[in-house]
Motif scaffolding. Sequence first.
Motif, PDB file in Angstrom:
ATOM      1  N   ALA A  99      86.856 104.795  -2.976  1.00  9.63           N
ATOM      2  CA  ALA A  99      86.004 103.592  -2.861  1.00  9.63           C
ATOM      3  C   ALA A  99      84.489 103.776  -2.837  1.00  9.63           C
ATOM      4  O   ALA A  99      83.708 102.987  -3.066  1.00  9.63           O
ATOM      5  CB  ALA A  99      86.662 102.762  -2.119  1.00  9.63           C
ATOM      6  N   GLN A 100      84.135 105.145  -2.209  1.00 14.35           N
ATOM      7  CA  GLN A 100      82.964 105.177  -2.022  1.00 14.35           C
ATOM      8  C   GLN A 100      81.829 105.555  -3.136  1.00 14.35           C
ATOM      9  O   GLN A 100      80.632 105.263  -3.165  1.00 14.35           O
ATOM     10  CB  GLN A 100      82.745 106.580  -1.086  1.00 14.35           C
ATOM     11  N   LEU A 123     103.309 101.824   2.350  1.00 20.91           N
ATOM     12  CA  LEU A 123     103.074 102.935   3.139  1.00 20.91           C
ATOM     13  C   LEU A 123     102.226 102.533   4.407  1.00 20.91           C
ATOM     14  O   LEU A 123     101.602 103.428   5.000  1.00 20.91           O
ATOM     15  CB  LEU A 123     101.857 103.643   2.332  1.00 20.91           C
ATOM     16  N   ILE A 177      94.884  96.771   1.053  1.00 19.51           N
ATOM     17  CA  ILE A 177      95.693  96.531   2.110  1.00 19.51           C
ATOM     18  C   ILE A 177      95.978  97.983   2.577  1.00 19.51           C
ATOM     19  O   ILE A 177      96.560  98.704   2.073  1.00 19.51           O
ATOM     20  CB  ILE A 177      97.177  95.720   1.459  1.00 19.51           C
ATOM     21  N   SER A 194     102.432  95.708   5.070  1.00 18.43           N
ATOM     22  CA  SER A 194     101.695  95.602   3.668  1.00 18.43           C
ATOM     23  C   SER A 194     102.258  94.491   3.088  1.00 18.43           C
ATOM     24  O   SER A 194     101.520  93.662   2.425  1.00 18.43           O
ATOM     25  CB  SER A 194     101.879  97.126   3.263  1.00 18.43           C
ATOM     26  N   GLY A 219      93.202 101.518  -2.555  1.00 19.51           N
ATOM     27  CA  GLY A 219      94.413 102.233  -2.050  1.00 19.51           C
ATOM     28  C   GLY A 219      95.625 101.665  -2.622  1.00 19.51           C
ATOM     29  O   GLY A 219      96.423 100.777  -2.121  1.00 19.51           O
ATOM     30  N   GLU A 264      93.496 105.155  -6.593  1.00 17.14           N
ATOM     31  CA  GLU A 264      94.690 105.792  -5.898  1.00 17.14           C
ATOM     32  C   GLU A 264      94.158 107.403  -5.497  1.00 17.14           C
ATOM     33  O   GLU A 264      94.682 108.104  -6.517  1.00 17.14           O
ATOM     34  CB  GLU A 264      95.989 105.818  -6.106  1.00 17.14           C
ATOM     35  N   GLY A 317      98.688 103.289  -3.183  1.00 19.75           N
ATOM     36  CA  GLY A 317      99.808 103.636  -2.679  1.00 19.75           C
ATOM     37  C   GLY A 317     101.044 103.789  -3.822  1.00 19.75           C
ATOM     38  O   GLY A 317     100.761 104.490  -4.603  1.00 19.75           O
TER      39      GLY A 317
HETATM   40  C1  SAM Z   1      98.605 103.846   4.085  1.00 21.30           C
HETATM   41  S1  SAM Z   1      98.423 103.860   2.178  1.00 21.30           S
HETATM   42  C2  SAM Z   1      98.317 102.190   1.694  1.00 21.30           C
HETATM   43  C3  SAM Z   1      98.826 101.833   0.439  1.00 21.30           C
HETATM   44  C4  SAM Z   1      99.448 100.518   0.125  1.00 21.30           C
HETATM   45  N1  SAM Z   1      98.220  99.722  -0.233  1.00 21.30           N
HETATM   46  C5  SAM Z   1     100.270 100.078   0.950  1.00 21.30           C
HETATM   47  O1  SAM Z   1     100.089  99.157   1.757  1.00 21.30           O
HETATM   48  O2  SAM Z   1     101.560 100.549   0.645  1.00 21.30           O
HETATM   49  C6  SAM Z   1      96.443 104.280   2.143  1.00 21.30           C
HETATM   50  C7  SAM Z   1      96.012 104.425   0.842  1.00 21.30           C
HETATM   51  O3  SAM Z   1      94.552 104.370   0.898  1.00 21.30           O
HETATM   52  C8  SAM Z   1      93.907 105.293   0.100  1.00 21.30           C
HETATM   53  N2  SAM Z   1      93.003 105.671   0.175  1.00 21.30           N
HETATM   54  C9  SAM Z   1      92.567 106.597   1.279  1.00 21.30           C
HETATM   55  N3  SAM Z   1      91.207 106.865   1.107  1.00 21.30           N
HETATM   56  C10 SAM Z   1      90.727 106.086   0.148  1.00 21.30           C
HETATM   57  C11 SAM Z   1      89.432 106.105  -0.269  1.00 21.30           C
HETATM   58  N4  SAM Z   1      88.431 106.605   0.312  1.00 21.30           N
HETATM   59  N5  SAM Z   1      89.267 105.212  -1.499  1.00 21.30           N
HETATM   60  C12 SAM Z   1      90.076 104.677  -2.059  1.00 21.30           C
HETATM   61  N6  SAM Z   1      91.449 104.566  -1.551  1.00 21.30           N
HETATM   62  C13 SAM Z   1      91.643 105.533  -0.528  1.00 21.30           C
HETATM   63  C14 SAM Z   1      95.399 106.207  -0.081  1.00 21.30           C
HETATM   64  O4  SAM Z   1      94.929 106.755  -1.588  1.00 21.30           O
HETATM   65  C15 SAM Z   1      96.527 105.403   0.093  1.00 21.30           C
HETATM   66  O5  SAM Z   1      97.008 105.082  -1.310  1.00 21.30           O
END
Ligand code: SAM
Length: 232
Positions: free
Chosen positions: A97-98, A20, A113, A24, A47, A69, A49
Amino acid sequence: MINTNLNGNPFLFIKEPKALGPGSFEMAKYLVESTNIKEGMRILEVGGGSGQIATTLAKFWNVSVVTLEPWSDGCDIHLYAKQQNVENQVMALKTMAQSMPFTSCTFDAVISIGSFEMIANDRPVALTEMIRVAKSGARIGIAEPMCLPGPIPADIPDSETKRSFQECFATLNWNCELFSDHGLKIVDNYYFDEAYQWWQQYRINVSEEEQQFITQDNGRWISLGLVVGEKQ
Ligand SMILES: C[S@@+](CC[C@H](N)C(=O)[O-])C[C@H]1O[C@@H](n2cnc3c(N)ncnc32)[C@H](O)[C@@H]1O
């Protein structure tokens, strides 16, 4: 039993890859190595994805992975883990994550990532949580879109993409200072030499506006970087 077939980069052999973000799967192995991930560890991924990173990590490093996620119900992540025979090693949580529902000192490593940057202004809060849930001596690392020092090129027209990239992308130095200010000892930090090449490969997956930005930028400002710190 550990799968020792780590000579290549197992993330690059994923069938029907669904990354995503740019680079990555290319960056994943560097982050796994830099965060000292070893067989039997319990890993947190921020995150998830598609879940392909968590599953590949579980399968090839023989670790268990909890992946956050917040954007989906996690069913696809669990299905993919099941198809790859690591269903019991991967758990998705619809959590940000917060604020995490884990006790302190739970994980042997924390990775993120292409995701930490999306937390934007809440990054200090998220990093505090990532450190809290990591064990003492654990490494916490990010590999993600980062910008090069200097302003965003003025000749790129204003757009939603430009504004959101500007809000989310920080320099390597900014991320290092954030890690250091939170008490982490920096063990690795660099921009990837192949960053713009990986942005170009990723280009076909995104909106026309984002494609235009990537082309117009031409590697002058967008990049990809890695920062890893160790909890003292
Ligand atoms: C661009 S995608 C990347 C996903 C995966 N790591 C990849 O590289 O294919 C961004 C990810 O960040 C996660 N995300 C966004 N805000 C987040 C948060 N506050 N806490 C945890 N995950 C978060 C989303 O759910 C999403 O899966």
